[in-house]
Design an enzyme around this catalytic site. Structure first.
Site, PDB file in Angstrom:
ATOM      1  N   SER A 424       0.841  -1.193   0.000  1.00 47.90           N
ATOM      2  CA  SER A 424       0.000   0.000   0.000  1.00 47.90           C
ATOM      3  C   SER A 424       0.881   1.248   0.000  1.00 47.90           C
ATOM      4  O   SER A 424       1.982   1.234   0.552  1.00 47.90           O
ATOM      5  CB  SER A 424      -0.856  -0.058   1.272  1.00 47.90           C
ATOM      6  OG  SER A 424      -1.991   0.739   1.128  1.00 47.90           O
ATOM      7  N   PRO A 425       0.392   2.347  -0.597  1.00 54.94           N
ATOM      8  CA  PRO A 425       1.197   3.563  -0.608  1.00 54.94           C
ATOM      9  C   PRO A 425       1.498   4.044   0.812  1.00 54.94           C
ATOM     10  O   PRO A 425       0.593   4.058   1.651  1.00 54.94           O
ATOM     11  CB  PRO A 425       0.296   4.585  -1.317  1.00 54.94           C
ATOM     12  CG  PRO A 425      -0.823   3.821  -1.924  1.00 54.94           C
ATOM     13  CD  PRO A 425      -0.909   2.507  -1.238  1.00 54.94           C
ATOM     14  N   GLN A 502       0.929   6.471  -7.142  1.00 56.80           N
ATOM     15  CA  GLN A 502      -0.260   7.132  -6.587  1.00 56.80           C
ATOM     16  C   GLN A 502      -0.044   8.643  -6.677  1.00 56.80           C
ATOM     17  O   GLN A 502       0.897   9.171  -6.083  1.00 56.80           O
ATOM     18  CB  GLN A 502      -0.468   6.738  -5.121  1.00 56.80           C
ATOM     19  CG  GLN A 502      -1.755   7.335  -4.553  1.00 56.80           C
ATOM     20  CD  GLN A 502      -1.881   7.180  -3.042  1.00 56.80           C
ATOM     21  OE1 GLN A 502      -0.995   7.590  -2.292  1.00 56.80           O
ATOM     22  NE2 GLN A 502      -2.968   6.579  -2.588  1.00 56.80           N
ATOM     23  N   TYR A 583      -7.428  14.557   1.587  1.00 53.51           N
ATOM     24  CA  TYR A 583      -6.615  15.389   0.694  1.00 53.51           C
ATOM     25  C   TYR A 583      -7.541  16.059  -0.320  1.00 53.51           C
ATOM     26  O   TYR A 583      -8.775  15.909  -0.254  1.00 53.51           O
ATOM     27  CB  TYR A 583      -5.501  14.554   0.062  1.00 53.51           C
ATOM     28  CG  TYR A 583      -4.553  14.021   1.139  1.00 53.51           C
ATOM     29  CD1 TYR A 583      -3.893  14.921   1.985  1.00 53.51           C
ATOM     30  CD2 TYR A 583      -4.356  12.660   1.342  1.00 53.51           C
ATOM     31  CE1 TYR A 583      -3.062  14.464   3.005  1.00 53.51           C
ATOM     32  CE2 TYR A 583      -3.516  12.194   2.352  1.00 53.51           C
ATOM     33  CZ  TYR A 583      -2.879  13.103   3.187  1.00 53.51           C
ATOM     34  OH  TYR A 583      -2.070  12.659   4.200  1.00 53.51           O
ATOM     35  N   ARG A 631      -8.436   5.650  -5.093  1.00 50.90           N
ATOM     36  CA  ARG A 631      -8.523   5.368  -3.652  1.00 50.90           C
ATOM     37  C   ARG A 631      -9.572   6.283  -3.019  1.00 50.90           C
ATOM     38  O   ARG A 631      -9.553   7.496  -3.194  1.00 50.90           O
ATOM     39  CB  ARG A 631      -7.165   5.573  -2.977  1.00 50.90           C
ATOM     40  CG  ARG A 631      -7.220   5.217  -1.500  1.00 50.90           C
ATOM     41  CD  ARG A 631      -5.854   5.057  -0.876  1.00 50.90           C
ATOM     42  NE  ARG A 631      -5.626   3.663  -0.562  1.00 50.90           N
ATOM     43  CZ  ARG A 631      -4.832   3.230   0.430  1.00 50.90           C
ATOM     44  NH1 ARG A 631      -4.156   4.081   1.158  1.00 50.90           N
ATOM     45  NH2 ARG A 631      -4.700   1.953   0.673  1.00 50.90           N
ATOM     46  N   ARG A 725       1.512  -1.262   6.925  1.00 49.86           N
ATOM     47  CA  ARG A 725       2.435  -1.422   8.065  1.00 49.86           C
ATOM     48  C   ARG A 725       3.125  -2.779   8.105  1.00 49.86           C
ATOM     49  O   ARG A 725       4.317  -2.839   8.441  1.00 49.86           O
ATOM     50  CB  ARG A 725       1.699  -1.099   9.360  1.00 49.86           C
ATOM     51  CG  ARG A 725       1.391   0.412   9.457  1.00 49.86           C
ATOM     52  CD  ARG A 725       0.351   0.710  10.484  1.00 49.86           C
ATOM     53  NE  ARG A 725      -0.913   0.074  10.161  1.00 49.86           N
ATOM     54  CZ  ARG A 725      -1.966   0.037  10.957  1.00 49.86           C
ATOM     55  NH1 ARG A 725      -1.889   0.614  12.138  1.00 49.86           N
ATOM     56  NH2 ARG A 725      -3.087  -0.548  10.582  1.00 49.86           N
TER      57      ARG A 725
HETATM   58  C1  LIG Z   1       3.641   5.527   7.351  1.00 56.44           C
HETATM   59  C2  LIG Z   1       2.382   5.500   6.537  1.00 56.44           C
HETATM   60  C3  LIG Z   1       2.248   6.343   5.453  1.00 56.44           C
HETATM   61  C4  LIG Z   1       1.100   6.300   4.660  1.00 56.44           C
HETATM   62  N1  LIG Z   1       1.020   7.072   3.525  1.00 56.44           N
HETATM   63  C5  LIG Z   1      -0.005   6.901   2.656  1.00 56.44           C
HETATM   64  C6  LIG Z   1      -0.001   7.514   1.387  1.00 56.44           C
HETATM   65  O1  LIG Z   1       0.953   8.156   0.997  1.00 56.44           O
HETATM   66  N2  LIG Z   1      -1.077   7.331   0.590  1.00 56.44           N
HETATM   67  C7  LIG Z   1      -2.139   6.576   0.981  1.00 56.44           C
HETATM   68  O2  LIG Z   1      -3.090   6.446   0.225  1.00 56.44           O
HETATM   69  N3  LIG Z   1      -2.142   5.961   2.158  1.00 56.44           N
HETATM   70  C8  LIG Z   1      -1.092   6.085   3.002  1.00 56.44           C
HETATM   71  N4  LIG Z   1      -1.082   5.390   4.178  1.00 56.44           N
HETATM   72  C9  LIG Z   1      -2.186   4.474   4.481  1.00 56.44           C
HETATM   73  C10 LIG Z   1      -1.840   3.065   4.040  1.00 56.44           C
HETATM   74  O3  LIG Z   1      -1.683   2.972   2.637  1.00 56.44           O
HETATM   75  C11 LIG Z   1      -2.897   2.060   4.482  1.00 56.44           C
HETATM   76  O4  LIG Z   1      -4.107   2.368   3.829  1.00 56.44           O
HETATM   77  C12 LIG Z   1      -3.108   2.042   5.984  1.00 56.44           C
HETATM   78  O5  LIG Z   1      -1.882   2.079   6.687  1.00 56.44           O
HETATM   79  C13 LIG Z   1      -3.877   0.791   6.426  1.00 56.44           C
HETATM   80  O6  LIG Z   1      -3.196  -0.381   6.065  1.00 56.44           O
HETATM   81  P1  LIG Z   1      -2.358  -1.281   7.138  1.00 56.44           P
HETATM   82  O7  LIG Z   1      -3.313  -1.627   8.236  1.00 56.44           O
HETATM   83  O8  LIG Z   1      -1.910  -2.462   6.349  1.00 56.44           O
HETATM   84  O9  LIG Z   1      -1.205  -0.436   7.654  1.00 56.44           O
HETATM   85  C14 LIG Z   1       0.051   5.435   4.997  1.00 56.44           C
HETATM   86  C15 LIG Z   1       0.188   4.610   6.110  1.00 56.44           C
HETATM   87  C16 LIG Z   1       1.330   4.610   6.874  1.00 56.44           C
HETATM   88  C17 LIG Z   1       1.455   3.670   8.034  1.00 56.44           C
END
Ligand SMILES: Cc1cc2nc3c(=O)[nH]c(=O)nc-3n(C[C@H](O)[C@H](O)[C@H](O)COP(=O)(O)O)c2cc1C
Ligand SMILES: Cc1cc2nc3c(=O)[nH]c(=O)nc-3n(C[C@H](O)[C@H](O)[C@H](O)COP(=O)(O)OP(=O)(O)OC[C@H]3O[C@@H](n4cnc5c(N)ncnc54)[C@H](O)[C@@H]3O)c2cc1C
Length: 775
Positions: A424-425, A502, A583, A631, A725
């Site tokens: 994921s981004p 993205q 955003y 998204r 994560r």
């Molecule tokens: C450090 C960090 C940075 C993130 N940056 C972005 C981002 O740039 N763009 C985005 O769409 N989501 C971003 N997210 C959200 C993640 O893509 C994801 O949707 C969210 O962490 C839930 O997934 P997980 O439970 O596997 O961590 C970010 C999450 C984390 C932890």
């Protein structure tokens, strides 16, 4: 002690007998409004685990119940002319009457006083009682009397059901789905003695009304069901034993949760138990189990803490503390299962193929996962995996292990991902002037080497003032494009992974510090002008954005298109438009942040207008054979904000505009949000959008094991699973999870090959040492 149980259902009778058995000096009375042999309903089911609990508490009752039990292992699903069966599901069924009679007889043998035919209006009728147990069912008068203390939250569910029986013996728990000209009906059928089965028919309010069944009498409803389910009934009539019910025989289930379970009325302590305290939908058949286990726990706490009247407050507090956790777990599973049946007609029955429909049904409570199914019925599961892989274009040789769903390839437009796992981004805040550097090369490169099928870079900003922080990546100049090209080439040259870009604009959440210096906090100096649909700030002390003019909108749209064009030239395989997390584009979609009164604010089509214009601009320059994902924040988690219903409307609009995938995230739109987190907490949004809108989805959020990903993909709840994560903790998450589930056919980078076998062998050794363990 003097104990009075109001209500002679399973909870009251079982608690009465357990307490009397523990201490025959207690004076215990169970008061029931019905006569001994009158009861509504047919059979109930519960699990082997409940039986084990009962055996430990009172072997005699357990033995009698077991003698009267009908045990069966199979589940059969009938839909669209198909009959499919799986085994290993271990249920026991017993007639409700039979169960109550066993409990009544045991109460009498132990000296519990049973009073029938007495309607109790209030606990005050028993001033001499030390403890009044309110086990008077879901419509509990006692609970309602002290509603201010117990805080009952009763939600009446939309589906309607009729509880019937039939004298036909079914040798499996049978689910029969039938389509009529007005919609779907489903029957839940299980036998509870040698010749009788429970037969619950359920449908939506809309379908019920369309058939005029809301106005029909019992006989007419029974006749209707008999005709509809004639095939499965094979001539056996359907029977009703709820003629006492006034009004329609088609009921609505009420889901009940109480804020508190005990109360002191000045003389006696009153405690809620069983359906009076909580309900669990019959879709997972756990109401009787919960009632019996409440009784067991309360009796256990008296044994543990002492059964003197003075100790009652401590005992009740301990009972409530222990039971709340277990009840919440079962109620959550029951809610998932109940909701599945509420949407089955509109979401799954027409769209999913019978095989996948069955998998979805079996995993409806989300407590039974892919690996659980393997433990229950390995042959069926392997057959399903083989079917799924074949459908994905893999022709596994019949002797070899089929590819698990998450490792099957996925094709979208001209791009084939080698598997269904997406990194994921994630913003890393490590760029200068938006240019990707060695950190990004190593960070993204190692995740690609680690086996993910698609690796997304972080939100990449379309102009300097589109950045969240000064450390964010960009794609507004050729230097950035060249640096991206190096990363994309590395990934393509050294792994099978595809690379995703993205693109986004921070909107009113821009001009802030990098995460580790204060997330969302404005920069100390050097702030830039923020843009948003309306001039409201994200934080009370945050920068106030300018409400975008048409000129601003045209400029930003052109920036998006230019970034997409550069991205295509840099070789990215997949493009994602960031319309989530508050955003810029997300804040157009949400009514909480879009207060515009022009064509870009108001109803859904207006709020989506600008994001759709941006989408059209990028679609026009992005190569035809490469897909675009969008998204969305599928829930704003705040009153008045977007809900999954709204997200489905937006998803449909993007689908019509040519989007290929919806990446289903949520929240971060307003600071005051109240998200409900939990395992796979956003997967229901991916499921809803995929199966109601008919567009491929990416599930994301608290997905952390192969078992989660396999369950989601196999059930058709999403097409891809994104993990953020977990990829920070383990760049090789995909390769490691493959090894953990014993799937060895996934290739490791050839340079790392000699690490693969020892890693797998170590996991196998560890699993062999864990009883019943897999790697
Ligand atoms: C450090 C960090 C940075 C993130 N940056 C972005 C981002 O740039 N763009 C985005 O769409 N989501 C971003 N997210 C959200 C993640 O893509 C994801 O949707 C969210 O962490 C839930 O997934 P997980 O439970 O596997 O961590 C970010 C999450 C984390 C932890
Ligand atoms: C369609 C359907 C199918 C179900 N299937 C299953 C299943 O398969 N498995 C399962 O485990 N559970 C099932 N249940 C749920 C199950 O019936 C209940 O959860 C369970 O009976 C709860 O036990 P209880 O003792 O708390 O309450 P109840 O069984 O409701 O008993 C309450 C008793 O209190 C009496 N009473 C109420 N008010 C008064 C009053 N004022 N004075 C005196 N007496 C009073 C009532 O007559 C009743 O006998 C099903 C429920 C429904 C509706």
């Amino acid at each position: 002690m003097r104990i009075v149980c109001i209500g002679g259902g399973p909870a009251g009778l079982y608690f009465g007998l357990l307490m009397k058995k523990a201490n025959p000096a207690h004076r215990i009375t169970v008061v029931e409004r019905n006569r001994p042999y009158d009861t509504f309903g047919w059979g109930v089911v519960f699990s082997d685990a409940t039986m084990e609990n009962m055996r430990a508490c009172d072997a005699e009752t357990a033995r009698e119940i077991e003698d009267a039990f009908n045990h069966w292992d199979d589940i059969e699903v009938l839909i669209k002319g198909r009959r499919m069966r799986t085994t290993g599901h271990g249920f026991v069924g017993i007639g409700r009457k039979r169960l109550l009679n066993i409990l009544q007889a045991r109460c009498q043998a132990l000296g519990v006083e049973l009073v029938f035919d007495r309607e109790v209006e209030s606990d005050i009728e028993f001033p001499e009682a030390d403890l009044v147990v309110a086990c008077d069912g879901v419509n509990s008068k006692l609970r309602n009397r002290y509603a201010a203390t117990f805080e009952p939250d009763l939600s009446v569910r939309p589906n309607r059901y009729i509880w019937l029986g039939t004298e036909k013996s079914f040798d499996a728990f049978t689910f029969d789905f039938r389509r009529t000209e007005h919609g779907w009906f489903q029957a839940h059928i299980y036998k509870f003695d040698e010749k009788t089965s429970t037969f619950i028919v359920e449908t939506t309010e809309e379908t019920l009304r369309a058939h005029g069944l809301d106005r029909a009498g019992q006989d007419e409803s029974v006749a209707f069901c008999q005709t509809l389910f004639a095939d499965v009934l094979e001539g056996a009539p359907l029977l009703t034993n709820s003629r006492h019910l006034r009004g329609s025989a088609w009921l609505n289930f009420s889901r009940l949760v109480c804020g508190k379970w005990n109360h002191f009325n000045g003389k006696s302590h009153v405690v809620l138990m069983g359906d009076a305290a909580h309900t669990a939908h019959f879709a997972i058949g756990s109401g009787t189990k919960l009632a019996l286990e409440d009784a067991i726990e309360l009796a256990r706490q008296f044994e543990r803490l002492g059964d003197a009247p003075a100790l009652i407050p401590d005992v009740l507090a301990a009972y409530e503390e222990v039971r709340r956790v277990d009840v919440a777990r079962i109620q959550n599973a029951a809610r998932n299962a109940m909701e599945w049946f509420e949407v089955v007609g509109s979401r799954y029955a027409d769209t999913l193929e019978p095989e996948q429909f069955m998998y979805s049904l079996l995993t409806r409570s989300q407590r039974i996962s892919h690996e659980n199914l393997r433990l229950r019925d390995p042959v069926w599961l392997e057959g399903y995996e083989r079917w799924f892989a074949r459908r994905g274009g893999l022709n596994a040789d019949p002797g070899s292990r089929p590819t698990p769903p998450m490792f099957t390839p996925y094709r979208v437009r001209g791009v084939t991902l080698p598997n269904r796992i997406v990194m994921s981004p994630m913003a890393m805040y490590s760029a200068k002037d938006g240019v990707p550097n060695d950190f990004h090369l190593v960070h993204l490169g190692s995740r690609a080497l680690g086996g993910a099928g698609l690796v997304f870079g972080e939100m990449t900003c379309v102009s300097p003032d589109a950045r969240i922080t000064p450390g964010c990546l960009g794609l507004w100049n050729d230097e950035q494009a060249a640096a991206w090209r190096r990363i994309v080439d590395f990934i393509h040259g050294h792994s099978a992974a595809k690379v995703g870009l993205q693109i986004g604009h921070a909107g009113r959440k821009g001009s802030t510090r990098v995460a580790w210096e204060g997330i969302d906090q404005p920069l100390a100096d050097g702030n830039w002008q923020l843009l948003a649909p309306s001039a409201t700030s994200y934080l009370p002390h945050g920068g106030i954005p300018r409400a975008m003019s048409l000129g601003d909108m045209a400029r930003v749209k052109a920036d998006f298109a230019a970034a997409a064009e550069r991205g295509a030239a840099s070789g990215f395989d997949v493009l994602e438009l960031h319309c989530a997390h508050g955003y810029l584009l997300s804040s157009f979609l949400s009514p909480l942040t879009n207060r515009r009164e022009d064509l870009y604010g108001g109803r859904h089509e207006n709020r989506a207008r600008y994001p759709l214009e941006v989408f059209a601009a990028i679609r026009a320059v992005w190569p035809e054979e490469r897909p675009i994902s969008v998204r969305l924040s599928c829930h704003d988690w705040f009153d008045g904000g977007n809900t999954p219903e709204d997200a489905a409307i937006f998803a449909r609009l993007f689908k019509e505009a040519g989007a290929d995938l919806i990446d289903c995230s949520s929240g971060q739109v307003v600071r005051e949000e109240k998200p409900v987190y939990g395992r796979l907490f956003q997967t229901p949004f991916a499921d809803k959008i995929r199966n109601e809108v008919g567009i491929a989805t990416i599930a994301v959020g608290a997905i952390s094991e192969a078992d989660h990903a396999n369950s989601i993909i196999a059930a058709g709840r999403a097409d891809l699973c994104a993990l953020a994560r977990p990829h920070l903790a383990d760049p090789a998450w995909t390769l490691h999870e493959a090894a953990k589930i014993g799937f060895k056919s996934i290739p490791w980078p050839r340079q790392y090959h000699s690490g693969k076998a020892p890693y797998e062998a170590n996991l196998e050794r560890a699993a062999a040492q864990t009883p019943g363990g897999r790697a």
